[in-house]
Write a protein that holds these residues in place. Sequence first.
Motif, PDB file in Angstrom:
ATOM      1  N   SER A 101       0.833  -1.193   0.000  1.00  0.00           N
ATOM      2  CA  SER A 101       0.000   0.000   0.000  1.00  0.00           C
ATOM      3  C   SER A 101       0.875   1.253   0.000  1.00  0.00           C
ATOM      4  N   GLY A 102       0.546   2.179  -0.878  1.00  0.00           N
ATOM      5  CA  GLY A 102       1.316   3.417  -0.982  1.00  0.00           C
ATOM      6  C   GLY A 102       2.256   3.456  -2.166  1.00  0.00           C
ATOM      7  N   SER A 103       2.454   2.307  -2.827  1.00  0.00           N
ATOM      8  CA  SER A 103       3.304   2.282  -4.019  1.00  0.00           C
ATOM      9  C   SER A 103       2.534   2.850  -5.206  1.00  0.00           C
ATOM     10  N   ILE A 104       3.265   3.286  -6.196  1.00  0.00           N
ATOM     11  CA  ILE A 104       2.688   3.936  -7.373  1.00  0.00           C
ATOM     12  C   ILE A 104       2.823   3.024  -8.586  1.00  0.00           C
ATOM     13  N   ASP A 105       1.757   2.929  -9.373  1.00  0.00           N
ATOM     14  CA  ASP A 105       1.827   2.323 -10.696  1.00  0.00           C
ATOM     15  C   ASP A 105       1.798   3.447 -11.727  1.00  0.00           C
ATOM     16  N   TRP A 106       2.864   3.554 -12.513  1.00  0.00           N
ATOM     17  CA  TRP A 106       2.910   4.533 -13.595  1.00  0.00           C
ATOM     18  C   TRP A 106       2.372   3.867 -14.857  1.00  0.00           C
ATOM     19  N   GLN A 107       1.376   4.522 -15.477  1.00  0.00           N
ATOM     20  CA  GLN A 107       0.688   3.910 -16.611  1.00  0.00           C
ATOM     21  C   GLN A 107       0.428   4.920 -17.726  1.00  0.00           C
ATOM     22  N   ASP A 108      -0.129   4.413 -18.832  1.00  0.00           N
ATOM     23  CA  ASP A 108      -0.373   5.220 -20.025  1.00  0.00           C
ATOM     24  C   ASP A 108      -1.153   6.492 -19.694  1.00  0.00           C
ATOM     25  N   TYR A 109      -0.832   7.544 -20.454  1.00  0.00           N
ATOM     26  CA  TYR A 109      -1.578   8.798 -20.346  1.00  0.00           C
ATOM     27  C   TYR A 109      -1.958   9.238 -21.750  1.00  0.00           C
ATOM     28  N   GLY A 110      -3.270   9.418 -21.980  1.00  0.00           N
ATOM     29  CA  GLY A 110      -3.709   9.788 -23.315  1.00  0.00           C
ATOM     30  C   GLY A 110      -3.276   8.730 -24.316  1.00  0.00           C
ATOM     31  N   GLY A 111      -2.611   9.159 -25.366  1.00  0.00           N
ATOM     32  CA  GLY A 111      -2.142   8.216 -26.375  1.00  0.00           C
ATOM     33  C   GLY A 111      -0.719   7.758 -26.155  1.00  0.00           C
ATOM     34  N   ASP A 112      -0.102   8.153 -25.042  1.00  0.00           N
ATOM     35  CA  ASP A 112       1.292   7.793 -24.772  1.00  0.00           C
ATOM     36  C   ASP A 112       1.368   6.460 -24.040  1.00  0.00           C
ATOM     37  N   ASP A 113       2.069   5.508 -24.636  1.00  0.00           N
ATOM     38  CA  ASP A 113       2.224   4.159 -24.094  1.00  0.00           C
ATOM     39  C   ASP A 113       3.473   4.115 -23.224  1.00  0.00           C
ATOM     40  N   VAL A 114       3.334   3.734 -21.964  1.00  0.00           N
ATOM     41  CA  VAL A 114       4.466   3.704 -21.043  1.00  0.00           C
ATOM     42  C   VAL A 114       5.404   2.537 -21.316  1.00  0.00           C
ATOM     43  N   ASN A 115       4.927   1.498 -21.998  1.00  0.00           N
ATOM     44  CA  ASN A 115       5.742   0.309 -22.238  1.00  0.00           C
ATOM     45  C   ASN A 115       7.002   0.660 -23.036  1.00  0.00           C
ATOM     46  N   GLY A 116       8.162   0.236 -22.520  1.00  0.00           N
ATOM     47  CA  GLY A 116       9.424   0.486 -23.188  1.00  0.00           C
ATOM     48  C   GLY A 116      10.040   1.833 -22.898  1.00  0.00           C
ATOM     49  N   GLU A 117       9.345   2.687 -22.117  1.00  0.00           N
ATOM     50  CA  GLU A 117       9.871   4.007 -21.802  1.00  0.00           C
ATOM     51  C   GLU A 117      11.153   3.906 -20.970  1.00  0.00           C
ATOM     52  N   THR A 118      12.048   4.867 -21.179  1.00  0.00           N
ATOM     53  CA  THR A 118      13.259   4.983 -20.367  1.00  0.00           C
ATOM     54  C   THR A 118      12.890   5.303 -18.926  1.00  0.00           C
ATOM     55  N   VAL A 119      13.513   4.591 -17.981  1.00  0.00           N
ATOM     56  CA  VAL A 119      13.319   4.847 -16.551  1.00  0.00           C
ATOM     57  C   VAL A 119      14.565   5.540 -16.015  1.00  0.00           C
ATOM     58  N   ARG A 120      14.363   6.656 -15.330  1.00  0.00           N
ATOM     59  CA  ARG A 120      15.460   7.438 -14.767  1.00  0.00           C
ATOM     60  C   ARG A 120      15.406   7.447 -13.241  1.00  0.00           C
TER      61      ARG A 120
ATOM     62  N   THR B 228      14.325   0.235 -18.462  1.00  0.00           N
ATOM     63  CA  THR B 228      13.150   0.519 -19.285  1.00  0.00           C
ATOM     64  C   THR B 228      11.920  -0.161 -18.698  1.00  0.00           C
ATOM     65  N   VAL B 229      10.757   0.395 -18.970  1.00  0.00           N
ATOM     66  CA  VAL B 229       9.496  -0.126 -18.458  1.00  0.00           C
ATOM     67  C   VAL B 229       9.140  -1.443 -19.142  1.00  0.00           C
ATOM     68  N   GLY B 230       8.638  -2.398 -18.358  1.00  0.00           N
ATOM     69  CA  GLY B 230       8.221  -3.683 -18.906  1.00  0.00           C
ATOM     70  C   GLY B 230       7.109  -4.296 -18.095  1.00  0.00           C
ATOM     71  N   SER B 231       7.097  -5.631 -18.044  1.00  0.00           N
ATOM     72  CA  SER B 231       6.036  -6.356 -17.334  1.00  0.00           C
ATOM     73  C   SER B 231       6.584  -7.657 -16.759  1.00  0.00           C
ATOM     74  N   THR B 232       7.807  -7.604 -16.190  1.00  0.00           N
ATOM     75  CA  THR B 232       8.415  -8.806 -15.636  1.00  0.00           C
ATOM     76  C   THR B 232       7.901  -9.070 -14.222  1.00  0.00           C
ATOM     77  N   GLY B 233       8.127 -10.300 -13.732  1.00  0.00           N
ATOM     78  CA  GLY B 233       7.714 -10.666 -12.388  1.00  0.00           C
ATOM     79  C   GLY B 233       6.215 -10.865 -12.290  1.00  0.00           C
ATOM     80  N   GLY B 234       5.635 -10.478 -11.151  1.00  0.00           N
ATOM     81  CA  GLY B 234       4.211 -10.674 -10.912  1.00  0.00           C
ATOM     82  C   GLY B 234       3.371  -9.560 -11.497  1.00  0.00           C
ATOM     83  N   SER B 235       3.510  -9.356 -12.790  1.00  0.00           N
ATOM     84  CA  SER B 235       2.796  -8.290 -13.491  1.00  0.00           C
ATOM     85  C   SER B 235       1.999  -8.885 -14.638  1.00  0.00           C
ATOM     86  N   THR B 236       0.839  -8.298 -14.919  1.00  0.00           N
ATOM     87  CA  THR B 236       0.021  -8.804 -16.014  1.00  0.00           C
ATOM     88  C   THR B 236      -0.121  -7.805 -17.154  1.00  0.00           C
ATOM     89  N   ALA B 237       0.458  -6.611 -17.008  1.00  0.00           N
ATOM     90  CA  ALA B 237       0.438  -5.611 -18.072  1.00  0.00           C
ATOM     91  C   ALA B 237       1.602  -4.650 -17.850  1.00  0.00           C
TER      92      ALA B 237
END
Length: 304
Positions: free
Chosen positions: A70-89, A146-155
């Motif tokens: 509880s309290g963790s953040i899920d960063w996800q798509d906004y508008g037409g921008d797909d977060v998948n594959g985005e650079t993580v800094r 980079t953003v992905g879906s490894t581990g206990g993730s479904t998207a």
Amino acid sequence: MPSIGEPTWPKTLKTAMTAVLFALPAALLPQQAALARQQDGAALAVTHKSPFNCGKTFYANNWLPDHNPSGSIDWQDYGGDDVNGETVRATAAGTAYFYDAGSTSYGKWIEIRHSDGTRTRYAHLASMVRAAGGSMSVSQGTTIGTVGSTGGSTAPHLHYEQRTSTGAMDTSPTVDGVTVALGQKKAVTSTNGCGGSGNPYTAEEVCGSGYAVIDSAALTGGRTYLLYNSGNGYNCVVTLKSTNLGSASAVSAFLEPQGESRTTDSGSYAYYAGPVRRDAAGQCVRWGGSVGSSSYTSGFEHCG
């Protein structure tokens, strides 16, 4: 509402797995003296930026209930921008440690331990700039994966946490000046990697993967940086402008291993000079650069 990309477990199993999967990694980390100086729930002292490239906007979801932890953040798509594959800094400077939980829990994930003892975590990554078991010093804005879906993730999404020095969750984390409290979903536009002065590049980005800043010097109209890659023994110098951005003007960067010739990149550039890379393992280096008439030249230093 459950998090997109987080598995749905029976309540008893989910509780047990939470205790193991999210407490165990912290227990395995080396003890730090700073841990004894703060209490659970202490406010984070480090200022964090968004974990994405300058100008990128994504939703920050602080799900309530049923997000783990509880309290963790899920960063996800906004508008037409797909977060998948985005650079993580890196959202703030510190030392990054790289892990791989395989097909469970965080999957490929990184923990950055900051100067005040606090930590951030970045999970479900598709790729990391270091192999699991590795570590590196990072500045705010350093590319770490980079953003992905490894581990206990479904998207695809980026799971992100801010923790106090004792490991407790900050349940209302703030990034780029936006506080996302429990149950909230907010669009956050990143200023990470904007150079602080509007420059859209960072020294780490210009030098490339594996390089971390070890020194820098201020110039009138910019800053020159010395970086090192512990993986190959190379140094790199970049000079970033903070004035006349986007317009060609005089800027330079140079690097000189002791006992060898100097390599310089100079010209009229819109944003930066460099990268100047040289193999300098076991050697002292002289480095520096200029913006217009303002210049910096170091002595021979950073030996080894």
